[in-house]
Design a protein around this motif. Sequence first.
Motif, PDB file in Angstrom:
ATOM      1  N   ILE A 229     -18.080  56.257   5.772  1.00 43.51           N
ATOM      2  CA  ILE A 229     -18.790  57.099   5.029  1.00 43.51           C
ATOM      3  C   ILE A 229     -19.062  58.178   4.803  1.00 43.51           C
ATOM      4  O   ILE A 229     -18.218  58.752   5.873  1.00 43.51           O
ATOM      5  CB  ILE A 229     -20.410  56.306   4.474  1.00 43.51           C
ATOM      6  CG1 ILE A 229     -21.097  56.626   5.564  1.00 43.51           C
ATOM      7  CG2 ILE A 229     -20.742  55.127   3.714  1.00 43.51           C
ATOM      8  CD1 ILE A 229     -21.639  58.205   6.082  1.00 43.51           C
ATOM      9  N   ILE A 245     -22.218  50.695  -3.346  1.00 41.61           N
ATOM     10  CA  ILE A 245     -19.941  51.096  -4.149  1.00 41.61           C
ATOM     11  C   ILE A 245     -20.162  50.116  -4.537  1.00 41.61           C
ATOM     12  O   ILE A 245     -20.896  50.188  -5.453  1.00 41.61           O
ATOM     13  CB  ILE A 245     -19.429  49.746  -2.766  1.00 41.61           C
ATOM     14  CG1 ILE A 245     -19.638  48.466  -2.861  1.00 41.61           C
ATOM     15  CG2 ILE A 245     -18.785  50.344  -1.418  1.00 41.61           C
ATOM     16  CD1 ILE A 245     -18.822  47.649  -2.612  1.00 41.61           C
ATOM     17  N   TYR A 252     -12.719  47.549  -2.382  1.00 41.63           N
ATOM     18  CA  TYR A 252     -14.330  47.422  -1.699  1.00 41.63           C
ATOM     19  C   TYR A 252     -14.406  45.447  -1.876  1.00 41.63           C
ATOM     20  O   TYR A 252     -15.654  45.041  -1.395  1.00 41.63           O
ATOM     21  CB  TYR A 252     -14.942  48.472  -1.035  1.00 41.63           C
ATOM     22  CG  TYR A 252     -15.074  49.260  -1.013  1.00 41.63           C
ATOM     23  CD1 TYR A 252     -14.193  49.503  -0.066  1.00 41.63           C
ATOM     24  CD2 TYR A 252     -14.804  50.660  -1.547  1.00 41.63           C
ATOM     25  CE1 TYR A 252     -13.955  50.724   0.967  1.00 41.63           C
ATOM     26  CE2 TYR A 252     -14.088  52.046  -0.960  1.00 41.63           C
ATOM     27  CZ  TYR A 252     -13.924  51.923   0.453  1.00 41.63           C
ATOM     28  OH  TYR A 252     -13.693  53.048   0.833  1.00 41.63           O
ATOM     29  N   ILE A 271     -25.152  45.592   1.621  1.00 34.25           N
ATOM     30  CA  ILE A 271     -24.524  46.587   0.604  1.00 34.25           C
ATOM     31  C   ILE A 271     -24.494  46.031  -0.852  1.00 34.25           C
ATOM     32  O   ILE A 271     -24.595  45.314  -1.171  1.00 34.25           O
ATOM     33  CB  ILE A 271     -23.255  46.184   1.186  1.00 34.25           C
ATOM     34  CG1 ILE A 271     -22.979  46.468   2.575  1.00 34.25           C
ATOM     35  CG2 ILE A 271     -21.991  47.327   0.374  1.00 34.25           C
ATOM     36  CD1 ILE A 271     -20.982  45.457   2.981  1.00 34.25           C
ATOM     37  N   CYS A 285     -17.623  55.147  -0.173  1.00 40.51           N
ATOM     38  CA  CYS A 285     -18.424  54.867   0.543  1.00 40.51           C
ATOM     39  C   CYS A 285     -20.362  55.291   0.481  1.00 40.51           C
ATOM     40  O   CYS A 285     -19.895  56.659   0.283  1.00 40.51           O
ATOM     41  CB  CYS A 285     -18.188  53.475   1.177  1.00 40.51           C
ATOM     42  SG  CYS A 285     -17.618  52.488   1.448  1.00 40.51           S
TER      43      CYS A 285
END
Length: 889
Positions: A229, A245, A252, A271, A285
């Motif tokens: 990030i 994301i 990703y 996430i 990210c």
Amino acid sequence: MNLQAKKLLLRAMSISTKYQPKQAEDKWYSYWMEHGFFRSVPDEREPYTIVIPPPNVTGVLHMGHMLNNTIQDVLIRRARMKGKNACWVPGTDHASIATEAKVVAMLKERGINKLDIGREKFMEYAWEWRNKYGGIILEQLKKLGASCDWDRTRFTMDEDLSEAVIDTFIHLYKKGWIYRGVRMVNWDPQGKTAVSDEEVIRKEVNQKLYYIRYSVGAGRGADGEFLTIATTRPETIMADTAICINPNDERYKHLHGKKAFIPLIEKEIPIILDEYVDMEFGTGCLKVTPAHDLNDYELGLRHHLPVVDILNDDGTLNEKAQILVGEDRFAARKKIAPLLESAGALEKIEDYKSQIGFSERTDAVIEPKLSMQWFCKMPELAKPALDYVIKGDIKLIPDKFINTYRYWMENVKDWCISRQLWWGQRIPAWYNEKGQWVVAKTEAEAEEQFRVSGLEFSSLTQEEDVVDTWFSSWLWPISVFDGFKDPNNADINYYYPTNDLVTAPEILFFWVARMIMAGHEFRGEIPFRNVYLTGIVRDKIGRKMSKSLGNSPDPLDLIEKYGADGVRVGMLFSSPAGNDLMFDEKHCEQGRNFANKVWNAFRLVKGWKVDEKLENTNQVAIAWFESRFNQALTEIESYFAQYRLSDALISTYKLVWDDFCAWYLEMIKPAYEHPIDRETYDKTVVFFENVLKLLHPFMPFITEELWHDEEVFGKRSGADCCIVAKMPEIGQIDTQLLSETELVKEIVTKIRDIRQSKQISPKETLNLSVKANSGIDYIGYKNIITRLANIGDFTAVKEKIADAAAFMVSKDEFYVPLQLDIDPEAEKEKLLKEKEYLGGFLKSVEAKLNNERFMQNAKPEIIENEHKKKADAEAKLKIINERLRGLAG
RNA sequence: GGGAGUUUAGCUCAGCUGGUUCAGAGCAUCUGCCUUACAAGCAGAGGGUCACUGGUUCGAACCCAGUAACUCCCA
């Protein structure tokens, strides 16, 4: 003894050739005060009211104040002289944060900590401080000549004004427009208080963008999978509660549903997917830190993320951070980089520019912070306030600000009105031990409310927070007239709504908009009719004048150097409304020189002796100046009506310097040690008096000083002062006389030019003849022309004169016979040049007149004018041709 | 990123409804002056491709579009 020395000696013996402002200023300011000329009480006259934008009680006079208050004083003095009951209400603002910061600093110097002494003791110190230093700025305004009604001086924390704040708070609370809630606010870690959006100044700053690796999945460390990030705030990673994301990001896709681990503290976070993430920025990210970023906070709400707040109120890290506890946020930022580096979590650091918010009052970097605050709902307050301006009930000058105003009012957000400070009006909310609360004016009323609603309590405590300073200053135009305590009192009914508000565009929303809201909400009408927005005072190279840059002259030094009148004129010379003012001391110098010019013109008139037997030979000059004065007055009135103060001043300046001093006084001036006739003298004294009146709003001191000269004006009664004199009214204007005099001035200039180019001394008398093709009776101006150009005989002739320097004014020919040889070649060249020019001009006029489409489309008066231009040019050409023939022969 | 504003003489600015010989003012500069109110003054002079490019119009510093530079406000 040479002439220079003789003159110096003479000067030393008679009254000074230079105006000395200092004594005059002190003398007349006290005189005005003693006679109560600034005092206003309601009467049968029409009121004219201005409330001062109250300067901060901590403030010292700066150039912005100078400009602002000069304008207000010009307006108020003019209104007073126009027979209005003029009232300018002064005062100061308690300025919560700024003042509290000063007092805290003062206590710190004495080794006292604010928290140790407690609220009451602190307030004692604060009042002590304000009583000692609070009035400085108002005293400085007096030096400028500000004619405020000092008996009405108010302070936003005066008892009545504070009570009004509390009452309006309760009023709005009862309406449901004030509420309490946890919100993301702008936190000032230095002032340790929330501030409103408007008090945050965004500046572009060079920063670093840190690329940090978060390991991913169960086998962290082992298989080395990680994501990166980019952040400017690595010290807040411990407060991360997710990585986000974009669901559409192909890079990703494999991470969907997985977990990541915050480096150093190895905390597991989810996430999450959200289209909010910009795939282009950084790595695509995003670390989600709900406690320390507004956007992250909203993201967190959508995804039901926990909030981990790792910062204390003073900007240091708390124990929730687990590491670097107790370090300041900036120190932590520096220290975390090597930690990340050694943990192998720091990929790289890049330079990065971005906007950061700073506190307007303390200049500390603002920290977004979640906290419990009080808010005021704005939409219903804003709507009518917008309408007043759109409909034109309130005029913004210049009106270009209407758009900005509209945009702000249509996009207004709720106003965070609580501040975690002591200096200010304490919010009237009362809590029991369980944190339940009511809003009430007194503790007794609060207890009553608790009983009524059946809530238990053993003792109540009042809310610690105070309200935002603007929550008191938005009431200013009403509260200075006691409009809350006594809504029907004589003052408020008479003075409110006020007329003009003069302030800086920077606080159009902070203050002006909110006053309009308060005006509507609490009195159902506008607080003022016109808002004059001044520009920002900048230095010669365009920087805003500020203490920290050290580019601002001390206004009092300027007054010392150029006199208050000079500085006032200097400020106004180039300050059209709403335009920034590039301040240059040169303008003040020009202002001082102007005062000196007036002073010396007065010395001239004062020195004249009247001979009652003399006949008046100056009727034409007198009639001309009378007309010219009225013409200028018309212009000046029109400028004032449009709030074009700078133009009004320039017109006045030219009237006085050019028309009165350079032309009129020279026209009537008797020869040295010769007396003047009674009629001319008396007329001139009246003119001078009118000039002083016209100048007074701009230059109050010198005009008052001269007003009281007994030799010229006779003995005046104590109340007969320029400050309350009746402004002259527009009289007759003889336009023919005015335009003919313009030609006469041109004649004089041409003769002076001949002297200069032929090296003839001004002392040598010349003769002049006119061949007046236009039919104008120039001989009627004989007295003026002979005196101003040192002419002996001035005669009208039918034919041109040989051996004379010749020139033309309009289509009339003038001849100055000279002993010297006239160079016919040079003369011829001059005439040919003029002929060529006129020929070209005539051609363009004829082209227009021959153009069918012009004749069809142009307005009749335009066409008529073109015909006239044509005829004039042809007449002139004819004369030039004749003269050319004469030269050839 | 969105919005607003500014750009005219060396400097600070006027120039209103497109139409005078419209290109202006003040300051600064240059020249000549201690001329009996003022040298903090007087008399005179020079100085501009109206940011740039197009368009509309009989006619543009002014209206329209675009470009550039600067400033401010908001995100």
